[in-house]
Write a protein that holds these residues in place. Sequence first.
Motif, PDB file in Angstrom:
ATOM      1  N   THR A  21       0.827  -1.200   0.000  1.00 30.59           N
ATOM      2  CA  THR A  21       0.000   0.000   0.000  1.00 30.59           C
ATOM      3  C   THR A  21       0.865   1.255   0.000  1.00 30.59           C
ATOM      4  OG1 THR A  21      -1.774  -1.133   1.185  1.00 30.59           O
ATOM      5  CG2 THR A  21      -1.806   1.261   1.226  1.00 30.59           C
ATOM      6  N   ARG A  22       0.596   2.141  -0.915  1.00 29.96           N
ATOM      7  CA  ARG A  22       1.380   3.370  -1.046  1.00 29.96           C
ATOM      8  C   ARG A  22       1.284   4.239   0.214  1.00 29.96           C
ATOM      9  NH1 ARG A  22       5.686   5.885  -3.371  1.00 29.96           N
ATOM     10  NH2 ARG A  22       5.256   8.072  -3.884  1.00 29.96           N
ATOM     11  N   ALA A  23       0.100   4.333   0.793  1.00 29.73           N
ATOM     12  CA  ALA A  23      -0.092   5.196   1.962  1.00 29.73           C
ATOM     13  C   ALA A  23       0.787   4.755   3.135  1.00 29.73           C
ATOM     14  CB  ALA A  23      -1.563   5.194   2.369  1.00 29.73           C
ATOM     15  N   LEU A  24       0.832   3.441   3.397  1.00 29.66           N
ATOM     16  CA  LEU A  24       1.672   2.943   4.489  1.00 29.66           C
ATOM     17  C   LEU A  24       3.148   3.106   4.161  1.00 29.66           C
ATOM     18  CD1 LEU A  24      -0.152  -0.306   5.696  1.00 29.66           C
ATOM     19  CD2 LEU A  24      -0.178   1.979   6.704  1.00 29.66           C
ATOM     20  N   ASP A  25       3.478   2.954   2.900  1.00 24.20           N
ATOM     21  CA  ASP A  25       4.849   3.157   2.453  1.00 24.20           C
ATOM     22  C   ASP A  25       5.294   4.585   2.773  1.00 24.20           C
ATOM     23  OD1 ASP A  25       7.305   3.125   1.116  1.00 24.20           O
ATOM     24  OD2 ASP A  25       6.391   3.450  -0.843  1.00 24.20           O
ATOM     25  N   LEU A  26       4.467   5.558   2.425  1.00 21.15           N
ATOM     26  CA  LEU A  26       4.803   6.956   2.671  1.00 21.15           C
ATOM     27  C   LEU A  26       4.847   7.274   4.158  1.00 21.15           C
ATOM     28  CD1 LEU A  26       2.706   8.709  -0.131  1.00 21.15           C
ATOM     29  CD2 LEU A  26       5.174   8.307  -0.088  1.00 21.15           C
ATOM     30  N   GLU A  27       3.974   6.649   4.924  1.00 22.56           N
ATOM     31  CA  GLU A  27       3.956   6.882   6.371  1.00 22.56           C
ATOM     32  C   GLU A  27       5.263   6.415   7.009  1.00 22.56           C
ATOM     33  OE1 GLU A  27       1.278   5.710  10.290  1.00 22.56           O
ATOM     34  OE2 GLU A  27       0.389   5.624   8.280  1.00 22.56           O
ATOM     35  N   LEU A  28       5.738   5.243   6.583  1.00 20.24           N
ATOM     36  CA  LEU A  28       6.993   4.732   7.128  1.00 20.24           C
ATOM     37  C   LEU A  28       8.174   5.577   6.659  1.00 20.24           C
ATOM     38  CD1 LEU A  28       8.335   2.621   8.868  1.00 20.24           C
ATOM     39  CD2 LEU A  28       8.387   1.070   6.902  1.00 20.24           C
ATOM     40  N   ARG A  29       8.109   6.085   5.441  1.00 22.47           N
ATOM     41  CA  ARG A  29       9.166   6.988   4.957  1.00 22.47           C
ATOM     42  C   ARG A  29       9.235   8.243   5.829  1.00 22.47           C
ATOM     43  NH1 ARG A  29       9.239   7.232  -1.663  1.00 22.47           N
ATOM     44  NH2 ARG A  29       8.705   5.050  -2.066  1.00 22.47           N
TER      45      ARG A  29
END
Length: 229
Positions: A171-179
């Motif tokens: 999921t892109r949203a979780l990816d960005l959150e972890l970034r």
Amino acid sequence: YFFLFLVERIIAIKMKTIILLLSVLFVSAAFAEQRIPIPTAPEGVTVLAGNPQVRLEAYYDLACPDSAASQKTLYSIWDKLSDKINFSIHLFPLPYHYNSYILNQGATYFHENFSTADYVKFVNYVLENQTKYYNGATVDLTKPQVKAQYAKEISSNFSVSYNDFYTALNTRALDLELRTAWKYGCSRTVTGTPLFFLNGVLIDGADQFTATQWTSFLGQYVTFNEEKA
């Protein structure tokens, strides 16, 4: 005289133009994209909500053996700490642990979809079982295969479906959150794990603390009940 007057006017106009351009550039820079993304909520997961005046923060990588050892030590005095401190966990995936990002993204999913108790249980579980995701253990697996193995294991041990968990790992949203979490850690000069802060100040050598040393150190700021010793 007319020629000198004309030259002075041209120079004045040019100076005004330069000043105007510099002003525009300054304003544009002020409103440029934020270099370090600002989280939509305070970064980290508060797992113990005791005394807000004593705020302990841990930076963990779920693929890091030292993070596993430190969390195990702290968890051994969990009950003693529960109403005495405010304890938050931050995720900081290290690039040389090849599957780190995947493991930590799973924790981000649990934080957003389950209770704090479930999140702590998940973090402890992954830390305790991280060896199967070490670089050498997955050297012959592709990234999708590692994600599939992870989703299968978590769905077998927690109340989450394989499909939901596997989808979350892509999921892109979780990816960005972890970034954002990682960049926030970098902004605080975090370079490895585990690292610990107390009230915003780095605790020297805390990654090597025993349970006794943690109790002694935190005892400078809180009073522990004897029955919880």
